[in-house]
Scaffold this motif. Structure first.
Motif, PDB file in Angstrom:
ATOM      1  N   LEU A 181      25.572  33.432  55.425  1.00 57.24           N
ATOM      2  CA  LEU A 181      26.840  33.896  55.991  1.00 57.24           C
ATOM      3  C   LEU A 181      27.348  35.145  55.272  1.00 57.24           C
ATOM      4  O   LEU A 181      27.797  36.102  55.901  1.00 57.24           O
ATOM      5  CB  LEU A 181      27.890  32.786  55.901  1.00 57.24           C
ATOM      6  CG  LEU A 181      27.630  31.526  56.731  1.00 57.24           C
ATOM      7  CD1 LEU A 181      28.717  30.489  56.471  1.00 57.24           C
ATOM      8  CD2 LEU A 181      27.555  31.853  58.219  1.00 57.24           C
ATOM      9  N   SER A 215      25.423  38.535  55.889  1.00 58.21           N
ATOM     10  CA  SER A 215      25.427  39.108  57.232  1.00 58.21           C
ATOM     11  C   SER A 215      25.966  40.531  57.165  1.00 58.21           C
ATOM     12  O   SER A 215      26.919  40.811  56.440  1.00 58.21           O
ATOM     13  CB  SER A 215      26.322  38.273  58.154  1.00 58.21           C
ATOM     14  OG  SER A 215      26.597  38.979  59.345  1.00 58.21           O
ATOM     15  N   VAL A 229      31.310  35.868  61.564  1.00 54.90           N
ATOM     16  CA  VAL A 229      29.865  36.006  61.669  1.00 54.90           C
ATOM     17  C   VAL A 229      29.434  35.279  62.937  1.00 54.90           C
ATOM     18  O   VAL A 229      29.706  34.090  63.095  1.00 54.90           O
ATOM     19  CB  VAL A 229      29.147  35.391  60.448  1.00 54.90           C
ATOM     20  CG1 VAL A 229      27.635  35.469  60.633  1.00 54.90           C
ATOM     21  CG2 VAL A 229      29.566  36.102  59.173  1.00 54.90           C
ATOM     22  N   ILE A 240      35.918  28.223  55.985  1.00 50.15           N
ATOM     23  CA  ILE A 240      35.465  28.787  57.254  1.00 50.15           C
ATOM     24  C   ILE A 240      36.097  28.007  58.398  1.00 50.15           C
ATOM     25  O   ILE A 240      36.670  26.929  58.201  1.00 50.15           O
ATOM     26  CB  ILE A 240      33.924  28.738  57.408  1.00 50.15           C
ATOM     27  CG1 ILE A 240      33.445  27.273  57.478  1.00 50.15           C
ATOM     28  CG2 ILE A 240      33.235  29.490  56.282  1.00 50.15           C
ATOM     29  CD1 ILE A 240      31.971  27.127  57.834  1.00 50.15           C
ATOM     30  N   ILE A 282      31.365  31.904  63.330  1.00 49.95           N
ATOM     31  CA  ILE A 282      31.833  31.352  62.062  1.00 49.95           C
ATOM     32  C   ILE A 282      32.894  32.293  61.511  1.00 49.95           C
ATOM     33  O   ILE A 282      32.588  33.423  61.107  1.00 49.95           O
ATOM     34  CB  ILE A 282      30.682  31.216  61.040  1.00 49.95           C
ATOM     35  CG1 ILE A 282      29.455  30.546  61.683  1.00 49.95           C
ATOM     36  CG2 ILE A 282      31.161  30.461  59.811  1.00 49.95           C
ATOM     37  CD1 ILE A 282      29.692  29.138  62.151  1.00 49.95           C
ATOM     38  N   ILE A 302      35.185  33.386  58.697  1.00 51.99           N
ATOM     39  CA  ILE A 302      35.294  33.222  57.249  1.00 51.99           C
ATOM     40  C   ILE A 302      36.749  33.435  56.848  1.00 51.99           C
ATOM     41  O   ILE A 302      37.279  34.543  56.940  1.00 51.99           O
ATOM     42  CB  ILE A 302      34.363  34.213  56.517  1.00 51.99           C
ATOM     43  CG1 ILE A 302      32.909  33.916  56.900  1.00 51.99           C
ATOM     44  CG2 ILE A 302      34.545  34.107  55.001  1.00 51.99           C
ATOM     45  CD1 ILE A 302      31.906  34.862  56.281  1.00 51.99           C
TER      46      ILE A 302
END
Length: 231
Positions: A161, A164, A179, A212, A219, A221
């Motif tokens: 994550l 990315s 993400v 998250i 996703i 964050i």
């Protein structure tokens, strides 16, 4: 997937691999190359199949994976637009060691192996760029092996994550970031060498801690600094 006709010469000229090649050289490669379109679920090639050339992913997404006799799959790499496949086999007579399947309708440019090998024999710069890309991929695979053998499943998920391209440097992250998983959770779980159930449990636990928020493949964050403590 777009239906606009591809200008193969221009596309080749935009690729780092063919940097500084002359117009006649690009035209020669383009004339021998072909554009191929495959739909989600189709196979590009199978392990053991003779390599026909270098594949450039113009758009769409593919996965490289190994498959056990039992049918179980292990995803090795997910490749999207701008990526290429089969560089290593340009320097050997070997067959594909993995399978390649289509995750998202894909448009490919296939440069025949014999054409590329002929260009390599007359262009040291092309050979070096191909080797540089191959070295970069090998280093990435070594890091993947290190992560699987030395790191926990939680750390592998968190590293995925945080590394990315969307996230960038978490030290500079001062706002919420998102993400978007490029493939299904099952595919990403296989890529990270965790079961789909374990992957979902890790995401659930991170969400419960307020780090998250999971919305299907997105996703969000909420605390990059806190998440980085797992990395």
């Amino acid at each position: 997937m777009g239906s606009r006709r591809l200008n193969v010469v221009s596309y080749l000229g935009s690729q780092a691999l063919f940097k500084d090649m002359s117009a006649p050289e690009l035209a020669r490669i383009a004339a021998a190359s072909s554009v191929r379109r495959l739909s989600r679920g189709e196979e590009m090639f199978h392990a053991g199949q003779v390599c026909e050339g270098l594949y450039f992913v113009i758009d769409g997404m593919i996965k490289l994976y190994a498959k056990a006799p039992s049918g179980q799959e292990k995803v090795i790499e997910v490749i999207g637009s701008g990526g290429c496949v089969s560089e290593a086999l340009m320097f050997s007579e070997g067959a594909h060691s993995v399978n390649a399947g289509v995750l998202m309708d894909v448009q490919l440019l296939v440069v025949p192996k014999d054409v590329l090998v002929n260009e390599i024999e007359h262009n040291a710069g092309l050979a070096m760029r191909l080797l540089t890309g191959l070295s970069r991929r090998m280093n990435g695979l070594v890091k993947d092996i290190e992560a699987v053998t030395l790191h926990s499943g939680v750390k592998r998920v968190v590293d995925y994550l945080l590394h990315s391209p969307v996230v960038g440097d978490v030290r500079d992250a001062e706002k919420d970031l998102t993400v978007s998983l490029p493939a299904s959770k099952g595919t990403i779980a296989s890529l990270l060498s965790v079961t789909p159930e374990h992957f979902s449990r890790i995401l659930h636990d991170l969400q419960a801690q307020g780090l998250i928020e999971v919305e299907r493949r997105h996703i969000h964050i909420r605390d990059a600094h806190g998440l980085a403590q797992f990395s």
